[in-house]
Scaffold this motif. Structure first.
Motif, mmCIF file in Angstrom:
data_model
loop_
_atom_site.group_PDB
_atom_site.id
_atom_site.type_symbol
_atom_site.label_atom_id
_atom_site.label_comp_id
_atom_site.label_asym_id
_atom_site.label_seq_id
_atom_site.Cartn_x
_atom_site.Cartn_y
_atom_site.Cartn_z
ATOM 1 N N LYS A 86 -22.867 -3.300 -66.070
ATOM 2 C CA LYS A 86 -22.110 -2.655 -67.156
ATOM 3 C C LYS A 86 -21.090 -3.615 -67.766
ATOM 4 O O LYS A 86 -20.960 -3.711 -68.984
ATOM 5 C CB LYS A 86 -21.409 -1.397 -66.612
ATOM 6 N N SER A 87 -20.353 -4.345 -66.916
ATOM 7 C CA SER A 87 -19.323 -5.258 -67.424
ATOM 8 C C SER A 87 -19.940 -6.438 -68.165
ATOM 9 O O SER A 87 -19.373 -6.932 -69.149
ATOM 10 C CB SER A 87 -18.444 -5.755 -66.273
ATOM 11 N N THR A 88 -21.109 -6.891 -67.715
ATOM 12 C CA THR A 88 -21.798 -7.973 -68.426
ATOM 13 C C THR A 88 -22.200 -7.508 -69.824
ATOM 14 O O THR A 88 -22.053 -8.250 -70.807
ATOM 15 C CB THR A 88 -23.043 -8.414 -67.640
ATOM 16 N N LEU A 89 -22.694 -6.270 -69.919
ATOM 17 C CA LEU A 89 -23.056 -5.714 -71.225
ATOM 18 C C LEU A 89 -21.815 -5.534 -72.095
ATOM 19 O O LEU A 89 -21.830 -5.831 -73.296
ATOM 20 C CB LEU A 89 -23.777 -4.382 -71.037
ATOM 21 N N PHE A 90 -20.712 -5.078 -71.499
ATOM 22 C CA PHE A 90 -19.447 -4.926 -72.225
ATOM 23 C C PHE A 90 -19.019 -6.275 -72.818
ATOM 24 O O PHE A 90 -18.683 -6.382 -74.003
ATOM 25 C CB PHE A 90 -18.376 -4.386 -71.266
ATOM 26 N N ASN A 91 -19.032 -7.327 -71.993
ATOM 27 C CA ASN A 91 -18.646 -8.656 -72.477
ATOM 28 C C ASN A 91 -19.559 -9.123 -73.598
ATOM 29 O O ASN A 91 -19.112 -9.762 -74.561
ATOM 30 C CB ASN A 91 -18.676 -9.660 -71.326
ATOM 31 N N ARG A 92 -20.854 -8.828 -73.487
ATOM 32 C CA ARG A 92 -21.802 -9.218 -74.527
ATOM 33 C C ARG A 92 -21.457 -8.540 -75.849
ATOM 34 O O ARG A 92 -21.515 -9.158 -76.923
ATOM 35 C CB ARG A 92 -23.214 -8.832 -74.071
ATOM 36 N N LEU A 93 -21.092 -7.260 -75.802
ATOM 37 C CA LEU A 93 -20.841 -6.513 -77.033
ATOM 38 C C LEU A 93 -19.494 -6.846 -77.667
ATOM 39 O O LEU A 93 -19.357 -6.799 -78.887
ATOM 40 C CB LEU A 93 -20.938 -5.004 -76.754
ATOM 41 N N VAL A 94 -18.490 -7.184 -76.846
ATOM 42 C CA VAL A 94 -17.188 -7.542 -77.429
ATOM 43 C C VAL A 94 -17.139 -9.024 -77.803
ATOM 44 O O VAL A 94 -16.209 -9.468 -78.478
ATOM 45 C CB VAL A 94 -16.005 -7.199 -76.487
ATOM 46 N N GLY A 95 -18.118 -9.796 -77.347
ATOM 47 C CA GLY A 95 -18.200 -11.186 -77.752
ATOM 48 C C GLY A 95 -17.313 -12.137 -76.991
ATOM 49 O O GLY A 95 -17.136 -13.279 -77.391
ATOM 50 N N GLN A 96 -16.744 -11.686 -75.872
ATOM 51 C CA GLN A 96 -15.939 -12.576 -75.036
ATOM 52 C C GLN A 96 -15.874 -12.029 -73.624
ATOM 53 O O GLN A 96 -16.162 -10.844 -73.402
ATOM 54 C CB GLN A 96 -14.535 -12.759 -75.605
ATOM 55 N N LYS A 97 -15.506 -12.866 -72.680
ATOM 56 C CA LYS A 97 -15.507 -12.456 -71.274
ATOM 57 C C LYS A 97 -14.195 -11.765 -70.922
ATOM 58 O O LYS A 97 -13.317 -12.333 -70.266
ATOM 59 C CB LYS A 97 -15.750 -13.666 -70.369
ATOM 60 N N LEU A 98 -14.075 -10.515 -71.342
ATOM 61 C CA LEU A 98 -12.863 -9.750 -71.054
ATOM 62 C C LEU A 98 -12.912 -9.116 -69.676
ATOM 63 O O LEU A 98 -11.920 -9.074 -68.960
ATOM 64 C CB LEU A 98 -12.669 -8.655 -72.113
ATOM 65 N N ALA A 99 -14.071 -8.553 -69.308
ATOM 66 C CA ALA A 99 -14.201 -7.848 -68.036
ATOM 67 C C ALA A 99 -14.661 -8.813 -66.952
ATOM 68 O O ALA A 99 -15.499 -9.683 -67.187
ATOM 69 C CB ALA A 99 -15.200 -6.696 -68.167
ATOM 70 N N LEU A 100 -14.096 -8.674 -65.754
ATOM 71 C CA LEU A 100 -14.515 -9.507 -64.630
ATOM 72 C C LEU A 100 -15.929 -9.127 -64.211
ATOM 73 O O LEU A 100 -16.289 -7.952 -64.171
ATOM 74 C CB LEU A 100 -13.571 -9.313 -63.443
#
Length: 459
Positions: free
Chosen positions: A15-29
């Motif tokens: 889920k966090s990898t998908l979140f980072n992909r959609l926001v365009g930066q590595k926000l979630a660990l």
């Protein structure tokens, strides 16, 4: 109002990898260990021409009432209630599990549109797992690889079918045309930092008036740097909760290293940093290290002494702490110091006022005429020392920028000016122009020699 999508599913499905992909930066660990995400995290997602608010959530899991796991699930339920649609993520390589089936029923009961996402679907095993997901009854699975960016066009089609038609926005607004008055009303970015278990999340929950962030007596509950929007007496703030910062020698686990790196990014992104200290163990070595980091990053600093409700009140205690702060932290002398209790809500008004005052000082520009008068007086009162028998010549000083207040000093032999003399100038600037606590930068620059281009005549 932005369209909001919550990413849900059991732990460790990506889920966090998908979140980072959609926001365009590595926000979630992101880590292979399940349960890394605990608090819900919001970001501005974008997929081609689609723009939306995306919420990363903790993995759905069962736990005893009142336990950390149960409260993590409560955070996920709050995200579901806030969302307009859900992305239910499964691990296609592993196939369906009993938990996937149970939580699919949970997603259906939410009565929200659901996009079924089969993550890690690359390869034959991924395709077989994606086919299994039809049994969940949530429609056709969208096969993706969040890590490698595969299947994003199919995900776009699924989301586009759920979202309303975009409203055309007025393109006349331009950030460069915003006046200083308008800029002054923008949200102040504030990072709350400190050692583990200093009460950072508890304080932010008190500011919000709700249990937005997970808290626990156990140190290390917070992992991601979570941003929340706060309005206080008409002023907007964007406040970042961060993981506790321990001494580097004690950080061993990879996950804690990621959490610390995320906290340091929050400090660099912030405009004001609140250093929270435990009232019963204040000004410890790690507190001083963190304060030095904040000063080196050039952020405005506010010192918050938390758990004030546990301290025996003595006469002049605040004055004593103020003296201790100036003794231990001379590089940010005069920084605002506020006693607070995040649990009881004590001192919150004073803290928010101190943040605004520190922000104002951090943005301050000194009038050129006043700066010149001060400079002449400062050099006259304490001339620079002679180095190697030669007197240093200081020509003039100018402020080249604020945020933090930064000055350029033109002089001869810049490399010979002692650090002690620069400290004298910084302290004199603080006193003369009321710049308490904020970092002050002085850059030395040698005046160009007007005769340097002329060749010497042959003798």
């Amino acid at each position: 109002m932005s369209f909001t999508i919550a990413i849900i599913g059991r732990p460790n499905v990506g889920k966090s990898t998908l979140f980072n992909r959609l926001v365009g930066q590595k926000l979630a660990l992101v880590d292979d260990m399940p349960g890394v995400t605990r608090d819900r995290r919001e970001g501005e997602g974008k997929l081609y021409d689609l723009a939306f608010t995306i919420i990363d959530t903790a993995g759905l899991d069962e736990g005893a009432k009142g336990s950390l796991t149960a409260r993590m699930q409560e955070q996920t339920e709050a995200a579901i209630a806030q969302a307009d649609a859900l992305m239910f993520v499964i691990d296609a390589r592993m196939g369906l599990t009993p938990n996937d089936r149970a939580f699919a029923d949970f997603a259906r009961r939410a009565n929200k549109p659901v996009v079924l996402v089969a993550n890690k679907a690359e390869g034959r095993h991924g395709e077989l797992g994606a086919m299994e997901s039809y049994a969940l009854g949530l429609g056709d699975p969208v096969q993706i690889s969040a890590e490698h960016g595969e299947g994003m066009s199919e995900l776009y089609d699924a989301l586009r079918a759920l979202m309303p038609e975009p409203v055309e926005e007025d393109e006349d607004t331009d950030d460069e045309d915003i006046s200083e008055e308008e800029a002054a009303t923008r949200p102040i970015r504030v990072a709350i930092v400190g050692r583990p278990n200093a009460g950072k999340s508890t304080l932010i929950n008190q500011l919000l008036g709700e249990e937005r962030l997970l808290t626990s007596p156990e140190a290390g509950t917070t992992r991601d740097s979570i941003a929340v929007e706060i309005e206080w007496k008409g002023r907007q703030f964007r406040v970042f909760d961060t993981a506790g910062l321990r001494r580097r020698s004690r950080i061993e686990e990879k996950l804690e290293k990621l959490s610390v790196a995320d906290a340091l990014r929050a400090v660099r992104f912030a405009e004001v940093v609140v250093l929270m200290m435990d009232a019963q163990n204040k000004f410890e070595e790690q507190d001083l290290r963190i304060a030095d980091l904040i000063e080196r990053e050039g952020r405005a600093i506010v010192l918050a002494v938390n758990k004030w409700d546990l301290v025996e009140r003595k006469p002049n205690l605040i004055t004593t702490m103020r003296t201790d702060a100036d003794h231990w932290l001379p590089q940010v002398k005069g920084a605002p110091l506020v006693a607070v209790s995040g649990l009881m809500g004590e001192g919150i008004d004073r803290l928010m006022t101190a943040i605004q005052q520190a922000y104002a000082v951090w943005n301050r520009r000194v009038p050129t005429a006043a700066l010149n008068r001060w400079f002449e007086q400062a050099v006259s009162n304490n001339p620079p020392p002679a180095v190697s028998g030669r007197r240093l010549k200081l020509n003039y000083i100018t402020q080249n920028k604020a945020r933090p207040p930064s000055f350029v000093l033109f002089c001869s032999r810049a490399d010979a000016v002692p650090q002690s003399y620069l400290r004298y100038l910084v302290n004199s600037l603080r006193e003369a122009f009321d710049l308490p606590g904020t970092p002050i930068r002085i850059t030395l620059r040698e005046k160009a020699n007007p005769f340097a281009h002329k060749r010497k005549r042959p003798s």
